[in-house]
Structures are given as C-alpha cells and as structure tokens.
Motif scaffolding. Structure first.
Motif, PDB file in Angstrom:
ATOM      1  N   LEU A  21       0.828  -1.207   0.000  1.00  0.00           N
ATOM      2  CA  LEU A  21       0.000   0.000   0.000  1.00  0.00           C
ATOM      3  C   LEU A  21       0.863   1.258   0.000  1.00  0.00           C
ATOM      4  O   LEU A  21       0.500   2.274  -0.607  1.00  0.00           O
ATOM      5  N   THR A  22       2.006   1.196   0.681  1.00  0.00           N
ATOM      6  CA  THR A  22       2.912   2.342   0.699  1.00  0.00           C
ATOM      7  C   THR A  22       3.444   2.634  -0.704  1.00  0.00           C
ATOM      8  O   THR A  22       3.494   3.796  -1.139  1.00  0.00           O
ATOM      9  N   GLN A  24       1.969   1.829  -3.469  1.00  0.00           N
ATOM     10  CA  GLN A  24       0.840   2.366  -4.222  1.00  0.00           C
ATOM     11  C   GLN A  24       0.575   3.820  -3.841  1.00  0.00           C
ATOM     12  O   GLN A  24       0.222   4.647  -4.690  1.00  0.00           O
ATOM     13  N   GLY A  25       0.732   4.136  -2.547  1.00  0.00           N
ATOM     14  CA  GLY A  25       0.544   5.505  -2.092  1.00  0.00           C
ATOM     15  C   GLY A  25       1.551   6.454  -2.721  1.00  0.00           C
ATOM     16  O   GLY A  25       1.214   7.584  -3.091  1.00  0.00           O
ATOM     17  N   ASP A 156      -9.026  -1.533  -0.665  1.00  0.00           N
ATOM     18  CA  ASP A 156      -7.827  -0.763  -1.003  1.00  0.00           C
ATOM     19  C   ASP A 156      -8.130   0.275  -2.075  1.00  0.00           C
ATOM     20  O   ASP A 156      -7.524   1.358  -2.094  1.00  0.00           O
ATOM     21  N   ARG A 159      -9.526   3.177  -0.322  1.00  0.00           N
ATOM     22  CA  ARG A 159      -8.443   3.853   0.395  1.00  0.00           C
ATOM     23  C   ARG A 159      -7.641   4.753  -0.544  1.00  0.00           C
ATOM     24  O   ARG A 159      -7.315   5.891  -0.214  1.00  0.00           O
ATOM     25  N   LEU A 160      -7.311   4.245  -1.728  1.00  0.00           N
ATOM     26  CA  LEU A 160      -6.490   5.023  -2.654  1.00  0.00           C
ATOM     27  C   LEU A 160      -7.260   6.195  -3.253  1.00  0.00           C
ATOM     28  O   LEU A 160      -6.663   7.214  -3.610  1.00  0.00           O
ATOM     29  N   VAL A 163      -6.847   8.689  -0.554  1.00  0.00           N
ATOM     30  CA  VAL A 163      -5.466   9.173  -0.583  1.00  0.00           C
ATOM     31  C   VAL A 163      -5.283  10.178  -1.719  1.00  0.00           C
ATOM     32  O   VAL A 163      -4.679  11.241  -1.544  1.00  0.00           O
ATOM     33  N   THR A 194      -3.875   2.825   8.892  1.00  0.00           N
ATOM     34  CA  THR A 194      -3.212   2.510   7.621  1.00  0.00           C
ATOM     35  C   THR A 194      -3.461   3.602   6.597  1.00  0.00           C
ATOM     36  O   THR A 194      -2.555   4.042   5.891  1.00  0.00           O
ATOM     37  N   ILE A 198      -0.662   6.020   4.689  1.00  0.00           N
ATOM     38  CA  ILE A 198      -0.540   6.067   3.229  1.00  0.00           C
ATOM     39  C   ILE A 198      -0.843   7.471   2.715  1.00  0.00           C
ATOM     40  O   ILE A 198      -0.188   7.979   1.802  1.00  0.00           O
ATOM     41  N   SER A 202       1.675   9.839   0.543  1.00  0.00           N
ATOM     42  CA  SER A 202       1.254  10.343  -0.758  1.00  0.00           C
ATOM     43  C   SER A 202       1.250  11.869  -0.792  1.00  0.00           C
ATOM     44  O   SER A 202       1.686  12.488  -1.777  1.00  0.00           O
TER      45      SER A 202
END
Length: 518
Positions: A21-22, A24-25, A156, A159-160, A163, A194, A198, A202
């Motif tokens: 995820l990091t 991806q962030g 996820d 989440r993104l 973000v 989390t 992230i 980002s």
C-alpha cells in the motif's frame, strides 16, 4: 472465496500488505500530484489569458464580438463534455463522497479527461469557480486509476481514492497536512491508521512535486501582527458575524442551485447564458472574475476603501452563487476563502482604526476570517485552521483562528443548516434518478469508530441491530485487533471493522453511520 480471504488479510497489520500500500501511495502521490499540478498550471494560464485579453478588448467592437463568440463556443463544449461524462459536473467533492460511500462508480479515465478540459474552459470563461474541488476529484480518480492498475481489493481501492483526494488539496494549496485532515474530517468520517499513513506518504510526495513546479513560497504572504490579549473578546463578535455569513452563503448556494436546476431550458442554452453574463462581468467588473486569485492579490498590495470592500464582497458572493448553480465544473473552496478574506478585511478596516491599532493588523483579521468562514460553510474547523496555517506559513494565529472557527461553526449548526458539501451530496443522490446498477460481487471492509454518544456502548454485538448483510469481523481496541464473539461488548472509541458485499455497501454504510450516530 479468494476475494473474501484477500479482504480479510487487510484487518491485520500485515507488513507485506502495508508495504504494498505504501508503494501504491507513492505512485498515487506521483500520478495524482502531476495531474493536479497540471490542472493548476493550466488554470492559472487560462486566467492569465483572459486577463491579458481584457486589457486589449475595450473600445474594439470586433474584439468584443469575438470574445462573446468564443464564450458561446466554450459553453457548448462544456455542455458536451458534461453529457459525455456527467460525473465531471460541479465541484467534484460530493462525487468523491458518493464514491467512497458506494453510491457512485465513476469512470476514472473519463472523469480525468472531462474535468481537466472543462475546468480549463470554465476558467477561460471567467466564471467565479475555484480549482480545489475539481482537484480533489482529479486526485481521487487518479488514486482509483492506480488501484485498478494493481487490481487490489475494493477496500484498497476506496483507500487510494481517499489518498488521491488528499493529494488534491495538497497540490492545490501546497498544504499536505490540511489535505490529509480534510479527507478524515470531511469525507471519510473515520479513523484508519493505515489510511493515515498512506495518505501522509502520498501527500508528502505530491507536495514535493507541487513545490518543484510552483516554488516553496506560501500562498499568502501577509504581514503578521498580534491582536492584544485584552482585546480577544472582539474575536467573539467576528465569529458571530462570520457564522451568520456562512449560514447565508450555504442557504443561497443551495437555493440558487435548485432554481437553476428547475429551469426548463436545454443545458447548452443554460451554459450559454451563464457564459455571456460572465463575459459582461469580465468587461465591467473584472475584479470579481475567475475563482478569486485577483481579489486575494489585491489585498496583498493594499487594502481598498471600506465601501469598495463591501461592494466587492457582495458582488463576489452573487457571482459565485450564480456560477456554481450553473453546474459548470469548478469548486467553491477558493471563493469561500476569498469571501472570508474580504469579511476579515471589512471587519479589520473598522476595528483597527477604532482602537488605534497598527494598520497591518488588518491582515491578521483576514487570515482568521478565512479559517472562520471555511468552518462556517464547510463545517470542517480543523481543516480550515491547519489550511490557513500552511497557506500563511505561520502558526501564530492558531488560538485566534480556533476561537473564531468554533463560534462560526456553532451558529449555522444551531440554525439547522447543513454543511455545504453534505447538502451538495444529498442533491447529487437526489438528482441521479437512475436505477442502481448491480456491480460484480466483491467484498468491502469498512471501519467505524464508536462515538461517545452512541446508544449501544456496552451492548453485546448480538444485541446491536447491525444490517443483516454485514458481518463484524474484528474490533480494534487500544491498538489491538480482537476477533469478537456475539457476546463481545462494544465500548467507546472501538474501531469496528465490518465486511459486506459491494452491492450492499452503500446501504450498509448508511445504516451503520445512523446506528453509531455518524
């Protein structure tokens, strides 16, 4: 079954999952940061083109005819782009809100294309709309694009999107902390460690990109002076004024949007009328054209006379209300801050000479009022205070901003007025007027914090009327994950993780937020 197993892995602090995820962030920070900075750069260029053209147009009838011909073409092009991708209309923040709540499934590529192009055309037309709402949506859709690239879980993906939304505020204002706080205070309404991690990663990446392009200077460079402590009582008066002003702003924006929506005219004709009126304003009162950069820059050089300040404030409010109600792509963030700044300038122009204070103290009232008006309209006081601290590069106004923001927040709330983005979100759902489209079955893990006023504190899980299509899979208490039984008692500040299907998610989320008083 594989989808379920994949989602359940997210409820444990899996280092591998957090690392993925990091990464991806970081990619969201790069991609969304570039997209938002590109949008910001093109908008500034469009506004400069309009300003330059206005300096040569006066007295030349051919140039004036050409100007209005171009405006009509811009209106028709925007109408076409919105029909091509209807989720690109308006601010963009209500659309992100609807997306993370499961009520919307936007085509991220089409939204990016339509939002950026139509936003540039709107700026060329001089409408009083800001870049920040669209920047949030552009960032969110860029985050969704990265999620689709990695083919991760629906959890996820959401989440993104959040973000990316934080990146939108970050790149638009060079304000990474405000971007992250805005997502949690205004959009997500929940606490996910989390997601915070992230989002911060980002936002820092995007902030670095933004500063490389636009420089490291703060957006506001006003002189900073202190209000005498014995005179802090005057902040109460300012908070009350801003609170009622915020109430008037929200009511006017929603009612004007409804009036415009009820007009029985073709959308292309509506946009044409709006752009022609915008052209007339650009020729006669250019100070109030565009999102408000010109009006803020005006305050940097000198404070106009009190009468002129009041005139610009009223006209800017009316033109902003008119521009936004058209449904043209553009936000209200910047106009809100500009209106707050002029309320502060008016207030400061009255009280500073009355008390014999140093003239530059007016700028302190401008900064405080920007934060207060943001709190009164958006109802996100923490975001407003942090945003203005980052925009001004100073934390010396924090206490004063908090005092004014809390009072300004309280007044429209007591008057029963909903936050502006919440009202726009409700209108978005109301105006969709389409059947729910069944999506491919996936599992969504969502988290809910148990508030202090929850009616079900110390209740057993089996005694809490959770939606039948939702499963309580874990509870985080004091930083530890617990797999609860049906006799497990829910306590204040517990983070309850609930699993549901994508098709049930929008309704489950609404029911649980009502259950927990969210």
């Amino acid at each position: 079954m594989k989808s379920l197993e994949k989602t359940l892995k997210n409820i444990t602090e899996n280092p591998k999952n957090i690392f993925q995820l990091t990464i991806q962030g970081i990619l969201v920070g790069i991609f969304a940061g570039i997209m938002v900075c590109l949008y910001r750069f093109l908008l500034l260029g469009s506004e400069n083109i309009l300003r330059d053209y206005l300096t040569i147009i006066h007295g030349n009838i051919l140039y004036i005819i050409l100007f209005f011909t171009i405006l009509i073409i811009l209106a028709i092009l925007i109408d076409y782009l919105i029909k091509w991708e209807k989720d690109s209309a308006g601010s963009g923040i209500p659309q992100i809100y609807a997306e993370v709540k499961g009520h919307l499934e936007a085509n991220w590529i089409k939204v990016l294309i339509s939002k950026i192009i139509s936003g540039i055309l709107t700026a060329l037309g001089g409408l009083s709309l800001g870049p920040e709402g669209p920047s949030v949506q552009i960032g969110g859709m860029a985050g969704k694009g990265i999620a689709k690239l990695f083919k991760g879980s629906k959890t996820d993906e959401l989440r993104l999107i959040l973000v990316g939304s934080a990146v939108g505020i970050t790149a638009a204002f060079n304000a990474p902390l405000a971007g992250v706080i805005f997502v949690f205070e205004e959009i997500n309404h929940g606490f996910d460690k989390t997601l915070i991690f992230i989002a911060l990663v980002s936002a820092i990446v995007a902030d670095f990109i933004s500063k490389l392009i636009f420089g490291q200077a703060t957006i506001l460079s006003f002189p900073v002076l202190d209000i005498p402590l014995p005179s802090y009582w005057i902040l109460i008066i300012l908070g009350v004024i801003i609170g009622f002003s915020g109430y008037i702003y929200n009511v006017g924006m929603i009612k004007s949007s409804q009036v415009m929506a009820d007009l029985k005219i073709p959308s292309w004709f509506k946009f044409t009328i709006v752009f022609i009126i915008s052209g007339v304003i650009a020729l006669t009162i250019p100070e109030i054209s565009d999102g408000g950069h010109f009006m803020l820059d005006m305050l940097k050089f000198t404070i106009p006379s009190l009468g002129f300040l009041i005139l610009l404030l009223v006209l800017k409010y009316l033109f902003s209300m008119f521009s936004f109600s058209s449904g043209a792509p553009g936000g209200i963030f910047l106009p809100i801050l500009v209106l707050g700044a002029f309320i502060g300038a008016i207030f400061g122009s009255i009280v500073v000479p009355t008390f014999g204070w140093e003239y530059n103290l007016i700028y302190r009232f401008i900064i405080i009022s920007m934060a207060g008006f943001f709190a009164a309209t958006v109802r996100s006081p923490i975001t407003g205070v942090v945003l203005l601290a980052e925009m001004s590069g100073s934390t010396e106004s924090l206490v004063a901003m908090i005092i004014v923001s809390l009072i300004a927040y309280m007044i429209p709330t007591l008057l029963g007025n909903n936050p502006i983005y919440e009202s726009l979100y409700d209108r978005l759902l109301l105006n969709k007027n389409k059947e729910y489209v069944k999506k491919p079955s996936k599992h969504v893990l969502s988290e809910y914090i148990v508030p202090l006023d929850c009616d079900y504190i110390n209740f057993k899980i089996k005694d809490i009327p959770f939606p039948k299509n939702a499963i309580v899979v874990s509870v985080i208490r004091n930083g530890k994950y617990i797999i609860p039984t049906e006799d497990f008692n829910i306590q204040y500040s517990d983070q309850v993780n609930i699993l549901t299907d994508t098709n049930d998610y929008p309704y489950v989320r609404d029911e649980i937020e009502e259950l927990f008083g969210g």
